[in-house]
Design a protein around this motif. Structure first.
Motif, PDB file in Angstrom:
ATOM      1  N   SER A  45      56.569   3.904  22.483  1.00 31.13           N
ATOM      2  CA  SER A  45      57.635   3.111  22.851  1.00 31.13           C
ATOM      3  C   SER A  45      58.894   3.715  21.996  1.00 31.13           C
ATOM      4  O   SER A  45      60.043   3.826  22.747  1.00 31.13           O
ATOM      5  N   GLN A  46      58.759   4.210  21.030  1.00 30.08           N
ATOM      6  CA  GLN A  46      59.613   4.810  20.401  1.00 30.08           C
ATOM      7  C   GLN A  46      60.022   6.254  21.055  1.00 30.08           C
ATOM      8  O   GLN A  46      61.246   6.553  20.885  1.00 30.08           O
ATOM      9  N   ILE A  47      59.138   6.899  21.242  1.00 29.39           N
ATOM     10  CA  ILE A  47      59.398   8.391  21.705  1.00 29.39           C
ATOM     11  C   ILE A  47      60.063   8.297  23.211  1.00 29.39           C
ATOM     12  O   ILE A  47      60.911   9.073  23.396  1.00 29.39           O
ATOM     13  N   ARG A  50      63.655   7.544  23.085  1.00 28.91           N
ATOM     14  CA  ARG A  50      64.342   8.787  22.322  1.00 28.91           C
ATOM     15  C   ARG A  50      64.429   9.674  23.707  1.00 28.91           C
ATOM     16  O   ARG A  50      65.544  10.512  23.798  1.00 28.91           O
ATOM     17  N   LEU A  51      63.515   9.667  24.484  1.00 34.53           N
ATOM     18  CA  LEU A  51      63.487  10.850  25.429  1.00 34.53           C
ATOM     19  C   LEU A  51      64.313  10.471  26.673  1.00 34.53           C
ATOM     20  O   LEU A  51      64.552  11.470  27.479  1.00 34.53           O
ATOM     21  N   GLY A  52      64.234   9.266  27.205  1.00 35.04           N
ATOM     22  CA  GLY A  52      64.970   8.682  28.200  1.00 35.04           C
ATOM     23  C   GLY A  52      64.051   8.419  29.355  1.00 35.04           C
ATOM     24  O   GLY A  52      62.910   8.436  29.303  1.00 35.04           O
ATOM     25  N   ASP A  53      64.825   7.888  30.793  1.00 37.59           N
ATOM     26  CA  ASP A  53      64.057   7.446  31.684  1.00 37.59           C
ATOM     27  C   ASP A  53      62.945   8.383  32.337  1.00 37.59           C
ATOM     28  O   ASP A  53      62.193   7.701  32.951  1.00 37.59           O
ATOM     29  N   LYS A  54      63.095   9.684  32.162  1.00 39.48           N
ATOM     30  CA  LYS A  54      62.078  10.396  32.723  1.00 39.48           C
ATOM     31  C   LYS A  54      60.767  10.569  31.916  1.00 39.48           C
ATOM     32  O   LYS A  54      59.771  11.015  32.535  1.00 39.48           O
ATOM     33  N   ALA A  55      60.672   9.929  30.664  1.00 39.90           N
ATOM     34  CA  ALA A  55      59.548   9.890  30.182  1.00 39.90           C
ATOM     35  C   ALA A  55      59.023   8.587  30.258  1.00 39.90           C
ATOM     36  O   ALA A  55      59.890   7.479  29.795  1.00 39.90           O
ATOM     37  N   ILE A  56      57.758   8.370  30.752  1.00 36.28           N
ATOM     38  CA  ILE A  56      57.092   7.005  31.132  1.00 36.28           C
ATOM     39  C   ILE A  56      56.034   6.740  30.228  1.00 36.28           C
ATOM     40  O   ILE A  56      55.051   7.660  30.263  1.00 36.28           O
ATOM     41  N   ALA A  57      55.992   5.687  29.639  1.00 37.22           N
ATOM     42  CA  ALA A  57      54.790   5.187  28.709  1.00 37.22           C
ATOM     43  C   ALA A  57      53.637   4.984  29.413  1.00 37.22           C
ATOM     44  O   ALA A  57      53.755   4.114  30.441  1.00 37.22           O
ATOM     45  N   GLN A  58      52.461   5.325  28.933  1.00 36.17           N
ATOM     46  CA  GLN A  58      51.073   4.841  29.657  1.00 36.17           C
ATOM     47  C   GLN A  58      50.192   4.894  28.390  1.00 36.17           C
ATOM     48  O   GLN A  58      49.513   5.715  27.938  1.00 36.17           O
TER      49      GLN A  58
END
Length: 242
Positions: A45-47, A50-58
């Motif tokens: 969630s934190q990363i 920071r990295l923006g919409d093109k980074a998606i958490a799974q």
């Protein structure tokens, strides 16, 4: 960096730290969308914030059988397709075999070998249907030579080197490239088992590399023309004596 991977969608396991995080950042810089796979929901969630919409958490616990099996389907609920799978999650055991308990051995072999095989197995039908894809596995120089102070880790990486190279031969006819990056010692939490005096000596002698030096190699592999496969890149600190 020019956006050499613009429009590509990647999934990276073990993405919240070390080589996985460095690769995520390099892929984003190259224009890709990255699904970051890790069990640490808070860190993801934190990363991603920071990295923006093109980074998606799974959030996936790769050592949980059901969670691991859901990884690829859950990724495909969040993105249209997977162009790149970077199987990076792993752990490390150093020292004499007698010093290691069997539960720790099981955990490491499951994560370093079984999980990689299952993740690759689960993404193959999707990539075959699309007729294209890249699978990159974080292996190790320990998968190329018997390193006496890490017999369990070295054994796991020998196994995965064999797996990667057999899968490369199975899948190349489907337009899928399979390769591995084999780093020497990388400055990361995986070296926590090293004796302190050995770790300090390696740092002092310049015998460790940064995660970004591994991610640079991965980007090189992924940006070759489709008629080229980099089957393995061994990335060593210049002063690493082995």
């Amino acid at each position: 960096m020019a956006e050499k991977l613009a429009g590509k969608i990647a999934a990276v396991t073990g993405a919240a730290s070390g080589i996985g995080l460095a690769t995520t950042e390099a892929l984003l810089e190259a224009g890709a969308i990255v699904v970051m796979v890790d069990r640490d929901e808070k860190a993801l969630s934190q990363i991603t914030g920071r990295l923006g919409d093109k980074a998606i958490a799974q959030v996936t616990d790769l050592l949980d059988i059901d969670s691991c099996a859901r990884m690829v389907p859950e990724i495909l609920e969040k993105v249209d397709h997977i162009d790149i799978l970077h199987c990076n999650a792993g752990t490390y055991i150093g020292g004499d075999l007698i010093e290691t308990d069997t539960a720790t051995i099981d955990r490491m072999l499951n994560l370093n070998i079984n999980v990689v095989m299952k993740n690759v197995r689960d993404v193959i039908p999707h990539m075959i249907e699309r007729g294209t894809g890249d699978i990159v596995v974080t292996a190790s120089v320990a998968g190329h030579m018997p390193i006496q102070w890490e017999p369990v880790y070295s054994g796991s990486k020998w196994a995965i080197t064999c797996f990667v190279q057999t899968m490369r031969r199975q899948l190349n006819k489907h337009g899928i490239r399979v390769g591995q990056v084999s780093p020497g010692p990388v400055i990361s939490a995986l070296l926590a088992d090293w004796p302190p005096e050995r770790l300090q000596a390696a740092k002092d002698s310049g015998s460790l590399i940064e995660p970004t030096e591994v991610s640079d190699a991965i980007i090189f592999m992924l940006t070759r023309s489709r008629n080229v496969t980099i089957r393995d890149m061994i990335v060593l600190p210049t002063n690493f004596d082995i």
